[in-house]
Design an enzyme around this catalytic site. Structure first.
Site, PDB file in Angstrom:
ATOM      1  N   HIS A  84     -20.764  33.478  -0.199  1.00 33.61           N
ATOM      2  CA  HIS A  84     -20.759  34.870   0.244  1.00 33.61           C
ATOM      3  C   HIS A  84     -21.689  35.057   1.446  1.00 33.61           C
ATOM      4  O   HIS A  84     -21.289  35.596   2.488  1.00 33.61           O
ATOM      5  CB  HIS A  84     -21.213  35.787  -0.895  1.00 33.61           C
ATOM      6  CG  HIS A  84     -20.223  35.887  -1.999  1.00 33.61           C
ATOM      7  ND1 HIS A  84     -20.398  36.728  -3.074  1.00 33.61           N
ATOM      8  CD2 HIS A  84     -19.042  35.256  -2.214  1.00 33.61           C
ATOM      9  CE1 HIS A  84     -19.380  36.618  -3.900  1.00 33.61           C
ATOM     10  NE2 HIS A  84     -18.548  35.718  -3.400  1.00 33.61           N
ATOM     11  N   SER A 124     -13.406  34.679  -1.187  1.00 32.64           N
ATOM     12  CA  SER A 124     -14.568  35.497  -0.835  1.00 32.64           C
ATOM     13  C   SER A 124     -15.310  34.990   0.394  1.00 32.64           C
ATOM     14  O   SER A 124     -15.904  35.782   1.130  1.00 32.64           O
ATOM     15  CB  SER A 124     -15.527  35.610  -2.020  1.00 32.64           C
ATOM     16  OG  SER A 124     -15.888  34.329  -2.489  1.00 32.64           O
TER      17      SER A 124
END
Length: 207
Positions: free
Chosen positions: A182, A131
């Site tokens: 993220h 991610s």
């Protein structure tokens, strides 16, 4: 034969991104064959990002190896699906080398920021997943789209902002999600694209 040619043509459109996706899938299969992706110790043996392993034992390779590991099939599927569309477009517009730099520098940088944050708040965890690199690709493509007046191929700046917002919001409202990776990946991807992307000037015919 036609199917083979189509597959080769598809691969050539974004070879770096497709190789990354294939490696993630193959490594997930190998992890499952040799143990379980839900076993934290097994994931550490494969290179997951343990805070203490990186901060105290200086095993910095985990910042990269963790990007190829996932804790579930859904975790893998979600990341690879987004990467397939976002990464392909970014690679076509940046080129192979610059795309690889944004993906890996952004992803590893996001993991490093996550380690700094975990040490700061005294929270020592084991994390894994692509991610950070995926968000770096989103951030990079967002910059490219902005530089192209808010639209490139099938993407608009509004679509990417909504995607980034929903993905970040999902992480904030879910447990076991590395939100720092993220956010860090998104910001780093945007900044690296600022350095690497140079918009082609349209040629003006001489009359």
């Amino acid at each position: 034969m036609n199917e083979f040619k189509s597959a080769v043509a598809f691969w050539k459109k974004a070879p770096v991104n497709h190789t990354i996706i294939l490696l993630n899938i193959l490594i997930f299969i190998l992890v499952e064959i040799t143990g379980s992706c839900e076993d934290v110790r097994h994931m550490l043996r494969w290179g997951a990002a343990g805070t203490l392993d990186i901060a105290q034992d200086h095993e910095y390779y985990r910042l990269i190896t963790a990007m190829f590991l996932h804790f579930s099939l859904q975790h893998l599927g979600n990341n690879m699906l987004v990467l397939l569309f976002i990464g392909d477009c970014l690679e076509r517009n940046l080129g192979k080398v610059r795309y690889a730099l944004i993906y890996f520098l952004g992803g590893a940088g996001a993991n490093l920021l996550s380690v700094f944050h975990e040490v700061y708040v005294n929270e020592y965890v084991v994390s894994a997943g692509a991610s950070g690199g995926v968000f770096a690709a989103i951030g990079g493509l967002l910059y490219v789209v902005v530089r192209n007046k808010g639209h490139i191929e099938n993407f608009t700046s509004r679509q990417l902002l909504i995607l980034a917002f929903l993905s970040l919001y999902h992480g904030l409202t879910s447990t076991g999600v590395n939100n720092m990776a993220h956010l860090g990946g998104l910001v780093l991807g945007f900044l690296f694209a600022l350095l690497f992307y140079h918009r082609r000037k349209s040629s003006i015919p001489v009359r």
